[in-house]
Design a protein around this motif. Structure first.
Motif, short mmCIF file in Angstrom:
data_model
loop_
_atom_site.label_atom_id
_atom_site.label_comp_id
_atom_site.label_asym_id
_atom_site.label_seq_id
_atom_site.Cartn_x
_atom_site.Cartn_y
_atom_site.Cartn_z
N LYS A 169 0.84 -1.21 0.00
CA LYS A 169 0.00 0.00 0.00
C LYS A 169 0.88 1.26 0.00
N VAL A 170 0.66 2.09 -1.00
CA VAL A 170 1.37 3.38 -1.03
C VAL A 170 0.33 4.49 -0.90
N HIS A 171 0.49 5.33 0.10
CA HIS A 171 -0.37 6.50 0.23
C HIS A 171 0.22 7.57 -0.68
N VAL A 172 -0.57 7.98 -1.66
CA VAL A 172 -0.06 8.90 -2.68
C VAL A 172 -0.54 10.31 -2.35
N PHE A 173 0.40 11.24 -2.25
CA PHE A 173 0.05 12.64 -1.96
C PHE A 173 0.48 13.51 -3.13
N PRO A 174 -0.47 14.02 -3.90
CA PRO A 174 -0.07 14.99 -4.94
C PRO A 174 0.55 16.21 -4.23
N TYR A 175 1.71 16.65 -4.71
CA TYR A 175 2.42 17.73 -4.04
C TYR A 175 1.58 19.00 -3.98
#
Ligand code: SF4
Length: 399
Positions: free
Chosen positions: A302-308
């Protein structure tokens, strides 16, 4: 006596901070209500622009149904005017996190102690052992709003864990902003020793770490996790980017080589999860593809993706050249890769036994923090033995 409600936005630390205010108000004899109350506490998050917007909305909503609203937490300490223009009954408490419960309780007005030992409102108990951060990642607002790293005394942490177990929590999550910086110098503790002793608390069934920086994933910590029978086989290790030039531009203190080397050999034993920022100013298409490659090579699920999103007061505050459409598209690709990795990991559990902590009707998490779908009749708050029957889009189906 006042009635109150507490909400939080953001991460586990925000939840712990909100609970500290809640516990303090209950200790002073105030009454907690789910619906409209005299007082609302909104513990805010500021890690992205979107988090601030949501925090602001929550405070505005609460102001309609409460006489007084306290805006606390990271967002309240953000410089600038994030909470300017809110209704007059909203008070922004821009104070150190440790001072916030006393300040709010003092303002609400104490009336004598009736419930000094409030149980946490969640199944697993998040126990904060460390706060603040002395690293200086160039995109990150956390050191600005929470200050430098500091740790709680080991005695206080171990006492709280005993108290949470006595209250019926089966799982404890050691939580901190930068957990690996944990130190109680006077008593001779660093994180590995704390893990061993916390994990030996009588009655505790499962101990987890919330998140750990790769620099702190060393032999001593891994040994402590392996040798502590209650320690969960899960490590959440932020990657942020899989490109060395981007990591350097971010001010992160490791290379992709270090990240991969330190996790080498752990993927068979631990479920490895992570955070990644997508669309950082220095990230071009090639850099993003490097991230996809490192996520796969490291065996992350699981990767929590945060758009910058640029945060005020940080080094990169004025820098945001990657178009939002590109961020969206890269985020979707990374989420898809992460989902495929999760499905493969979950698939490896079919036909195998696990123990699930049921945290909602029909759902829970196994030892390595993989999600399971269990019968609706499984008791919430309890650990139940399961066997993997199949995989769905949402987790492993228990037989
Ligand atoms: S390690 Fe970096 S990203 Fe994490 S809280 Fe500290 S400064 Fe922020």
């Amino acid at each position: 006596m006042a009635s109150f409600s507490v909400r939080f936005l953001g991460c586990k630390i925000s939840h712990v901070d909100a609970h500290a205010v809640r516990e303090r108000l209950l200790a002073d004899g105030h009454e907690e209500l789910d619906a409209a109350a005299d007082v609302a506490v909104v513990n805010t998050c500021c890690v992205t622009h979107e988090a601030v917007t949501k925090s602001r909305k929550e405070a505005t909503r609460a102001a309609r149904t409460h006489r007084r609203v306290y805006v606390t937490g990271c967002g309240a300490n953000l410089s600038g005017d994030a909470f300017a223009g809110l209704p007059d009954n909203v008070l922004v408490v821009a104070r150190r996190i440790e001072e916030t419960p006393d300040f709010v309780a003092g303002d609400v007005g104490a009336i004598g102690c009736v419930r000094a030992d409030a149980r946490l409102d969640r199944v697993r108990a998040f126990v904060k052992v460390q706060d603040g951060c002395s690293f200086s990642c160039r995109f990150c607002v956390i050191p600005l709003v929470r200050g430098a790293s500091r740790s709680r005394a080991a005695d206080a942490v171990l006492d709280e864990i005993r108290r949470r177990v006595a209250q019926g929590h089966r799982e404890v999550v050691l939580t901190g902003i930068n957990l690996g910086c944990y130190r109680d110098r006077a008593a001779g503790y660093r994180l590995p020793r704390l893990v061993r002793e916390a994990g030996s608390t009588p009655g505790l069934e499962r101990l987890r770490l919330s998140s750990i920086e790769i620099n702190h994933v060393d032999d001593e910590l891994v040994r402590a996790l392996r040798e502590t029978p209650t320690a969960s086989r899960h490590l959440h290790v932020p990657l942020q980017s899989g490109d060395d030039a981007v990591l350097q531009a971010m001010g992160r203190r490791y290379s992709t080589g270090t990240y991969l080397r330190r996790l080498e050999g752990l993927r068979e034993e631990f479920n490895l999860t992570s955070d990644v920022i997508v669309g950082f100013p220095a990230e071009d298409e090639r850099a993003f593809e490097n991230t996809l490659r490192v996520v796969e090579e490291a065996g992350l699920t699981k990767v929590h993706v945060f758009p910058y999103s640029p945060r005020p007061g940080t080094v990169t505050a004025a820098d945001d050249p990657v178009p939002s459409q590109v961020k969206k598209e890269r985020s979707a690709r990374l989420r898809a890769a992460s989902h495929a990795a999760c499905l493969a990991h979950w698939g490896s559990k079919v036909g195998r036994d696990d123990v699930v902590l049921v945290d909602r009707p029909g759902r829970g998490y196994g030892d390595d923090y993989s999600p399971w779908l269990v019968p609706e009749s499984a008791p919430v708050g309890e650990l139940v033995g399961v066997r993997g029957a199949a995989v769905s889009e949402e987790g492993i189906l228990a037989a």
